[in-house]
Write a protein that holds these residues in place. Sequence first.
Motif, mmCIF file in Angstrom:
data_model
loop_
_atom_site.group_PDB
_atom_site.id
_atom_site.type_symbol
_atom_site.label_atom_id
_atom_site.label_comp_id
_atom_site.label_asym_id
_atom_site.label_seq_id
_atom_site.Cartn_x
_atom_site.Cartn_y
_atom_site.Cartn_z
ATOM 1 N N VAL A 136 0.851 -1.192 0.000
ATOM 2 C CA VAL A 136 0.000 0.000 0.000
ATOM 3 C C VAL A 136 0.885 1.239 0.000
ATOM 4 O O VAL A 136 1.699 1.434 0.914
ATOM 5 N N LEU A 137 0.733 2.050 -1.041
ATOM 6 C CA LEU A 137 1.514 3.285 -1.147
ATOM 7 C C LEU A 137 0.572 4.471 -0.968
ATOM 8 O O LEU A 137 -0.629 4.352 -1.203
ATOM 9 N N PRO A 138 1.112 5.630 -0.555
ATOM 10 C CA PRO A 138 0.250 6.807 -0.400
ATOM 11 C C PRO A 138 -0.321 7.253 -1.744
ATOM 12 O O PRO A 138 0.277 7.017 -2.794
ATOM 13 N N THR A 139 -1.475 7.912 -1.659
ATOM 14 C CA THR A 139 -2.081 8.503 -2.861
ATOM 15 C C THR A 139 -1.891 10.011 -2.868
ATOM 16 O O THR A 139 -2.071 10.655 -3.884
ATOM 17 N N ASP A 140 -1.553 10.572 -1.708
ATOM 18 C CA ASP A 140 -1.264 12.014 -1.644
ATOM 19 C C ASP A 140 -0.098 12.256 -0.690
ATOM 20 O O ASP A 140 0.162 11.441 0.209
ATOM 21 N N VAL A 141 0.604 13.366 -0.910
ATOM 22 C CA VAL A 141 1.749 13.711 -0.055
ATOM 23 C C VAL A 141 1.741 15.214 0.220
ATOM 24 O O VAL A 141 1.085 15.981 -0.496
#
Length: 400
Positions: free
Chosen positions: A268-273
């Motif tokens: 699972v990777l971020p969708t926003d930073v």
Amino acid sequence: MRTIGNLSDQLGGLRGKAILVRSDLNVPMDGARITDDGRIRASIPTLTRLRDAGARVVVCAHLGRPKGAPDPQYSLAPVGARLAELLQAPVALASDTVGPDARRLVEQAGPGDVVLLENLRFNAGETSKDDAERGAFADQLAQLADGYVSDGFGVVHRKQASVYDVAQRLPHAAGGLVVTEVDVLRKLTVAPQRPYVVVLGGSKVSDKLGVIENLLASADRILIGGGMVFTFLAAQGHEVGASLLERDQLDTVRGYLATAEQRGVEIVLPTDVVAAEAFAADAAHDVVGVDAIPPDRMGLDIGPDSSAAFAAKLKDAATVFWNGPMGVFEMAPYREGTRALAQALLDGNAFTVVGGGDSAAAVRALGFDEDAFGHISTGGGASLEYLEGRTLPGLSVLES
Ligand code: ADP
Ligand code: MG
């Protein structure tokens, strides 16, 4: 692993015996001020146990990275003062490590007394790659004591004089901290309760990639944030602007993503930073989607949508291992991802292990009650290498 009980039997009791204890007292400092004393507190139970048994306790440790010679900037004096407060007993600080002052103080110490040797890394032999040079320093350390207790879990992955060589020269045992840390980590490697979710972040990307390979065989789900995520995002074809990126690891990371897919491990990777103009608390910053990181900006935290998604992925977890902050938590604008993650862990029912110096410091700096977590490890590198399945020199030497 041999325990303090075994050592006591071997020495015919500990009363009056000089016991050299390798502790990990390498705390973060701001000048002469200790900013987080977690490691000192973690060292107390073993020292108290030895004092109660009447041992003459000789503590050795390193602080920072002095260059193999005395350097007042790295004196253990502030650590000794804090140690004395926590032990509620005097701590005699030697002005040298294995020199005349150390020998005098050890000789003078009575049952239950505590001597702290000066920074081990004031001696080039401590970290030398040359076996003979390390051995010569270990000989001098060994001469100070009747037995040796290894209690600095944060250093057991290092083949250093005070961790490895000295154990070959004295009757030895693992201290309570090392025993506890190893017990907890073993639970993560041998039949962890499932789902087993791993959360990785922080900045030491290439150091930590090795553990992922091993985790792909044991974890059900891996959530990735912090500085390490940008190499993953780039591997998936995203532009990551000025974010931390290890280009030479892109192929390795692509390999991990492929293996994960084959094995059914969810990554699972971020969708926003949070993308900032500079690595600074007062830099202009905005939340952006991971497909819209401006070329001149760097991602310094995961965004709120990602935090919510990570929390959802932790809800059903039975076991969690977390290493590495989700963002640059030392600066106020970039600490929310780490805060949200810690909160999600506390809201869940999983057995949670937090490993890593900065991760543990982040938990405390953000005001969380560390006792609410299953286990906060004192050793980042050591816990990762253990989970990677590597042999840790400071542990294997205690087996024999
Ligand atoms: P640990 O000590 O817990 O193993 P690391 O030493 O690998 O963790 O990483 C901790 C550091 O990572 C922190 O100082 C934090 O500021 C930094 N960090 C986290 N996210 C980022 C990011 N996006 N970019 C740069 N540095 C980051
Ligand atoms: Mg760190």
